[in-house]
Design an enzyme around this catalytic site. Sequence first.
Site, mmCIF file in Angstrom:
data_model
loop_
_atom_site.group_PDB
_atom_site.id
_atom_site.type_symbol
_atom_site.label_atom_id
_atom_site.label_comp_id
_atom_site.label_asym_id
_atom_site.label_seq_id
_atom_site.Cartn_x
_atom_site.Cartn_y
_atom_site.Cartn_z
ATOM 1 N N ASP A 35 0.842 -1.186 0.000
ATOM 2 C CA ASP A 35 0.000 0.000 0.000
ATOM 3 C C ASP A 35 0.887 1.249 0.000
ATOM 4 O OD1 ASP A 35 -2.515 1.416 0.252
ATOM 5 O OD2 ASP A 35 -1.954 1.799 2.325
ATOM 6 N N ASP A 37 -0.536 5.130 0.766
ATOM 7 C CA ASP A 37 -0.923 6.095 1.795
ATOM 8 C C ASP A 37 -0.862 5.454 3.171
ATOM 9 O OD1 ASP A 37 -1.688 8.611 0.434
ATOM 10 O OD2 ASP A 37 -3.137 7.329 -0.586
ATOM 11 N N ASP A 233 -1.702 -0.570 6.115
ATOM 12 C CA ASP A 233 -1.918 0.096 7.395
ATOM 13 C C ASP A 233 -3.380 0.134 7.785
ATOM 14 O OD1 ASP A 233 -2.336 2.066 5.170
ATOM 15 O OD2 ASP A 233 -2.916 3.342 6.858
#
Length: 366
Positions: A35, A37, A233
């Site tokens: 990922d 961001d 996250d």
Amino acid sequence: MTTQPRTGTAPAAVAPTLLGTAEPLATAYDLALMDLDGVCYRGAEPVEHADEGVAAARTLGMRTVFVTNNANRPPATVADQLTGLGIPTRAEEVMTSSQAAAAVLAETLPAGTLVLAVGGAGLREALTEAGFRITASAADRPAAVVQGFAPEVGWAQLTEAAYAIGAGARYVATNLDATLPTERGMAVGNGSLVAAVVSATGVRPVSAGKPQPEIFRQAAARGAGTRPLAVGDRLDTDLAGARAAGIPGLHVLTGVSDARDVLLAAPAERPSYLAVDLRGLAEPHPAPVPAGGGWWSCGAAAARVADPPHLALRLGTAVTELEPETPVTVSLDAWRCLTAAAWAAADAGTPMARQQVPALEVVAPR
């Protein structure tokens, strides 16, 4: 209200508990589906230790494909940003939800089909590269509508989408994220804009991005990975999508979901490994194991869910009853066994409530 169907094969199962490896993740797995961001950057700023974490993983032989629900930017633009942040990246190492949406359409619609694109340059580029013709008007009678986020999307574009869908066009969304993280906080995301079209038409789109498994499968194929690992996250997109695709997931604490969220994670959103940041890719990950009496141990730490429901942590012979209202700093191994204990209790029918779990600050040994 109708939903347009997708077909596909069932994913492989991933154990609903933490896994372990005595070797670094970067050698146990050959491809990281990473990922962006909250993992590699926050807006225009780099995430701490992301560059060194990716570099260490690559040195150990792990390949990378960066997988993002951001549909607005073309892959080359994303790659340039990563390179500027100290993570050298080629455009072909970036997989966007726009590319995933174009691939979803290509499964059933031939090249040359007219598609109404609601979104930015990244979406238009992905559809064009997949061989579709693009329009901005429902009056052209497009066969499909693909909707992705762009700051300029507004009433006029959403209305054209509604007209086309009302006339029978297929409806695909790049993702259904209700919010979009920015430097100022959470902004309106593509899912919130999609909700307006759904409300107007009664038709729910097929979603191509996380947490749907398709984007992970496409990214794994692009990276030629036989042993892929997803890294994220956010439990409800990154880790849920990895689990849906049958891919183990590494959760890092540099973005949205915190250590307490992980303890409370539903089975469909559970990661397989835990780390503070991307440096965890170059490290072994011991698995918590049952230690009798409801205890789970990992390294020098052990934890259990005591009665009435609360967490107890044992370091050596000292046992601490964790107070829900008191934040506590714990080691990475302590977080692992606390997580295993909480998940085991939930699976046995006694899940913990958020107010029963203290806020956790996890400190990794360096």
